[in-house]
Scaffold this motif. Structure first.
Motif, PDB file in Angstrom:
ATOM      1  N   ASP A 180       0.819  -1.338  -0.050  1.00 26.20           N
ATOM      2  CA  ASP A 180       0.093  -0.082   0.141  1.00 26.20           C
ATOM      3  C   ASP A 180       0.755   1.308   0.221  1.00 26.20           C
ATOM      4  O   ASP A 180       2.056   1.298   0.168  1.00 26.20           O
ATOM      5  N   THR A 181       0.456   2.548  -0.025  1.00 26.52           N
ATOM      6  CA  THR A 181       1.075   3.567  -0.164  1.00 26.52           C
ATOM      7  C   THR A 181       1.882   3.856   1.119  1.00 26.52           C
ATOM      8  O   THR A 181       1.301   3.632   2.220  1.00 26.52           O
ATOM      9  N   PRO A 182       3.125   4.148   1.073  1.00 26.37           N
ATOM     10  CA  PRO A 182       4.049   3.971   2.298  1.00 26.37           C
ATOM     11  C   PRO A 182       3.530   5.392   3.168  1.00 26.37           C
ATOM     12  O   PRO A 182       3.042   6.197   2.698  1.00 26.37           O
ATOM     13  N   ARG A 183       3.851   5.323   4.450  1.00 28.32           N
ATOM     14  CA  ARG A 183       3.751   6.512   5.526  1.00 28.32           C
ATOM     15  C   ARG A 183       4.655   7.488   5.007  1.00 28.32           C
ATOM     16  O   ARG A 183       5.699   7.213   4.556  1.00 28.32           O
ATOM     17  N   PHE A 184       4.342   8.533   5.653  1.00 29.25           N
ATOM     18  CA  PHE A 184       5.050   9.684   5.351  1.00 29.25           C
ATOM     19  C   PHE A 184       6.712   9.615   5.970  1.00 29.25           C
ATOM     20  O   PHE A 184       7.630   9.965   5.289  1.00 29.25           O
ATOM     21  N   GLY A 185       6.913   8.948   7.197  1.00 27.90           N
ATOM     22  CA  GLY A 185       8.156   8.674   7.748  1.00 27.90           C
ATOM     23  C   GLY A 185       9.186   7.961   6.791  1.00 27.90           C
ATOM     24  O   GLY A 185      10.074   8.285   6.396  1.00 27.90           O
ATOM     25  N   ALA A 186       8.107   6.673   5.982  1.00 24.80           N
ATOM     26  CA  ALA A 186       9.203   5.950   5.017  1.00 24.80           C
ATOM     27  C   ALA A 186       9.364   6.679   4.021  1.00 24.80           C
ATOM     28  O   ALA A 186      10.588   6.630   3.277  1.00 24.80           O
ATOM     29  N   ALA A 187       8.485   7.625   3.538  1.00 22.46           N
ATOM     30  CA  ALA A 187       8.571   8.297   2.273  1.00 22.46           C
ATOM     31  C   ALA A 187       9.902   9.385   2.356  1.00 22.46           C
ATOM     32  O   ALA A 187      10.556   9.714   1.535  1.00 22.46           O
ATOM     33  N   LEU A 188       9.757  10.054   3.516  1.00 22.27           N
ATOM     34  CA  LEU A 188      10.822  11.132   3.839  1.00 22.27           C
ATOM     35  C   LEU A 188      12.078  10.463   3.874  1.00 22.27           C
ATOM     36  O   LEU A 188      13.094  10.676   3.466  1.00 22.27           O
ATOM     37  N   ARG A 189      12.339   9.223   4.616  1.00 21.82           N
ATOM     38  CA  ARG A 189      13.510   8.479   4.813  1.00 21.82           C
ATOM     39  C   ARG A 189      14.061   8.143   3.339  1.00 21.82           C
ATOM     40  O   ARG A 189      15.231   8.071   2.836  1.00 21.82           O
ATOM     41  N   ARG A 190      13.109   7.804   2.347  1.00 19.64           N
ATOM     42  CA  ARG A 190      13.368   7.208   1.289  1.00 19.64           C
ATOM     43  C   ARG A 190      14.188   8.506   0.448  1.00 19.64           C
ATOM     44  O   ARG A 190      15.159   8.338  -0.315  1.00 19.64           O
ATOM     45  N   TRP A 191      13.410   9.591   0.452  1.00 21.59           N
ATOM     46  CA  TRP A 191      13.942  10.679  -0.156  1.00 21.59           C
ATOM     47  C   TRP A 191      15.511  11.263   0.386  1.00 21.59           C
ATOM     48  O   TRP A 191      16.343  11.543  -0.159  1.00 21.59           O
ATOM     49  N   LEU A 192      15.643  11.057   1.692  1.00 21.61           N
ATOM     50  CA  LEU A 192      16.786  11.630   2.441  1.00 21.61           C
ATOM     51  C   LEU A 192      17.814  10.591   2.165  1.00 21.61           C
ATOM     52  O   LEU A 192      19.163  11.241   2.020  1.00 21.61           O
ATOM     53  N   VAL A 193      17.661   9.480   1.770  1.00 19.50           N
ATOM     54  CA  VAL A 193      18.697   8.486   1.698  1.00 19.50           C
ATOM     55  C   VAL A 193      19.142   8.681   0.247  1.00 19.50           C
ATOM     56  O   VAL A 193      20.354   8.696  -0.279  1.00 19.50           O
ATOM     57  N   TYR A 194      18.196   8.811  -0.579  1.00 16.42           N
ATOM     58  CA  TYR A 194      18.487   9.066  -2.229  1.00 16.42           C
ATOM     59  C   TYR A 194      19.479  10.503  -2.255  1.00 16.42           C
ATOM     60  O   TYR A 194      20.055  10.390  -2.865  1.00 16.42           O
ATOM     61  N   GLY A 195      19.015  11.311  -1.435  1.00 17.43           N
ATOM     62  CA  GLY A 195      19.502  12.853  -1.677  1.00 17.43           C
ATOM     63  C   GLY A 195      20.965  12.701  -1.011  1.00 17.43           C
ATOM     64  O   GLY A 195      21.970  13.422  -1.616  1.00 17.43           O
ATOM     65  N   GLY A 196      21.049  11.964   0.064  1.00 20.93           N
ATOM     66  CA  GLY A 196      22.176  12.180   0.846  1.00 20.93           C
ATOM     67  C   GLY A 196      23.317  11.046   0.099  1.00 20.93           C
ATOM     68  O   GLY A 196      24.399  11.372  -0.278  1.00 20.93           O
ATOM     69  N   LEU A 197      22.767  10.030  -0.556  1.00 22.77           N
ATOM     70  CA  LEU A 197      23.790   9.068  -1.379  1.00 22.77           C
ATOM     71  C   LEU A 197      24.260  10.054  -2.458  1.00 22.77           C
ATOM     72  O   LEU A 197      25.213   9.810  -2.978  1.00 22.77           O
ATOM     73  N   GLY A 198      23.258  10.777  -3.300  1.00 22.21           N
ATOM     74  CA  GLY A 198      23.591  11.608  -4.338  1.00 22.21           C
ATOM     75  C   GLY A 198      24.347  12.864  -4.045  1.00 22.21           C
ATOM     76  O   GLY A 198      25.568  12.721  -4.737  1.00 22.21           O
ATOM     77  N   ALA A 199      24.404  13.263  -2.663  1.00 24.45           N
ATOM     78  CA  ALA A 199      25.507  14.433  -2.349  1.00 24.45           C
ATOM     79  C   ALA A 199      27.128  14.006  -2.118  1.00 24.45           C
ATOM     80  O   ALA A 199      28.129  14.292  -2.254  1.00 24.45           O
TER      81      ALA A 199
END
Length: 234
Positions: A180-199
């Motif tokens: 099902d649609t992920p919760r906001f905490g999981a969605a935020l963690r997904r974005w932070l890991v993606y952006g952090g690995l990119g940085a």
């Protein structure tokens, strides 16, 4: 005359005799089986009920079961995922560039002024590119990147399971356990890991991990958030 009562004799218990099975005539077994097969449907129709199991029938296509299967999702094709990521990156880059380009021009002017001042001093001076002024500009750009990522990536993922690029390409992000649609905490963690690995410069490796991952084709940010990208209707 004297009468004496005779002692009662115990009754003899007769042992029940087991009925000997009827010996079928030669060649009579097939006839008896045929008669039983003909009598069983007649008894069933007369009583109106039967303990015999119902014959097996192939299940029909249940629309509710099919909808449940479709809702569970399956990993999306890699080409559509790549196209969705490119669209999201272009949108995010346009928003961040709107704030970064003016600050970049100011940072270049500040550094040029420092270099010119060092030349006029006539001494060997170390000019640091990152100081209080340029560091402040960099912090502003990172802040814009973080806020834009939350607004454009985390919030749409938590609300609809898809960003603008994923909606255009027909894919969506689902929780790997609940499907099902992920919760906001999981969605935020997904974005932070993606952006952090990119940085850190390893974002490409984390994104390409889906090429070898089985069975859900997860990238590193998907594994951190326990999500996967599924094929969905546009």
């Amino acid at each position: 005359a004297r009468s004496a009562a005779a002692p009662a004799l115990p009754e003899r218990q007769e042992t029940p005799r087991t009925a000997e099975p009827a010996r079928p005539e030669a060649g009579g077994w097939a006839r008896q089986v045929q008669q039983l097969a003909q009598q069983q449907p007649a008894q069933t129709s007369a009583s109106g009920s039967s303990d015999a199991p119902a014959p097996w029938k192939p299940p029909k296509d249940d629309p509710f079961l099919r909808a449940a299967r479709d809702q569970q999702g399956r990993p999306a094709p890699l080409g559509r995922r790549l196209a969705a990521r490119l669209v999201d990156t272009l949108v995010l880059g346009a928003v961040v560039s709107a704030a970064a380009v003016p600050l970049w021009a100011k940072a270049v002017e500040h550094i040029d002024a420092k270099v010119e001042q060092a030349k006029q001093s006539g001494e060997t001076v170390t000019v640091w590119l990152l100081d209080g002024t340029t560091g402040g500009y960099l912090a502003v750009v990172l802040g814009v990147l973080l806020v834009a990522g939350v607004v454009l990536e985390a919030l749409p993922t938590a609300k609809w399971g898809r960003t603008l690029g994923k909606r255009l390409c027909g894919v969506r992000v689902l929780d790997i356990e609940a499907h099902d649609t992920p919760r906001f905490g999981a969605a935020l963690r997904r974005w932070l890991v993606y952006g952090g690995l990119g940085a850190l410069g390893v974002g490409v490796v984390g994104a390409l991990w889906c090429l070898v991952d089985r069975p859900w084709r997860q990238c590193w940010h998907d594994k951190a958030a326990r999500t996967f990208v599924a094929a969905g209707k546009r």
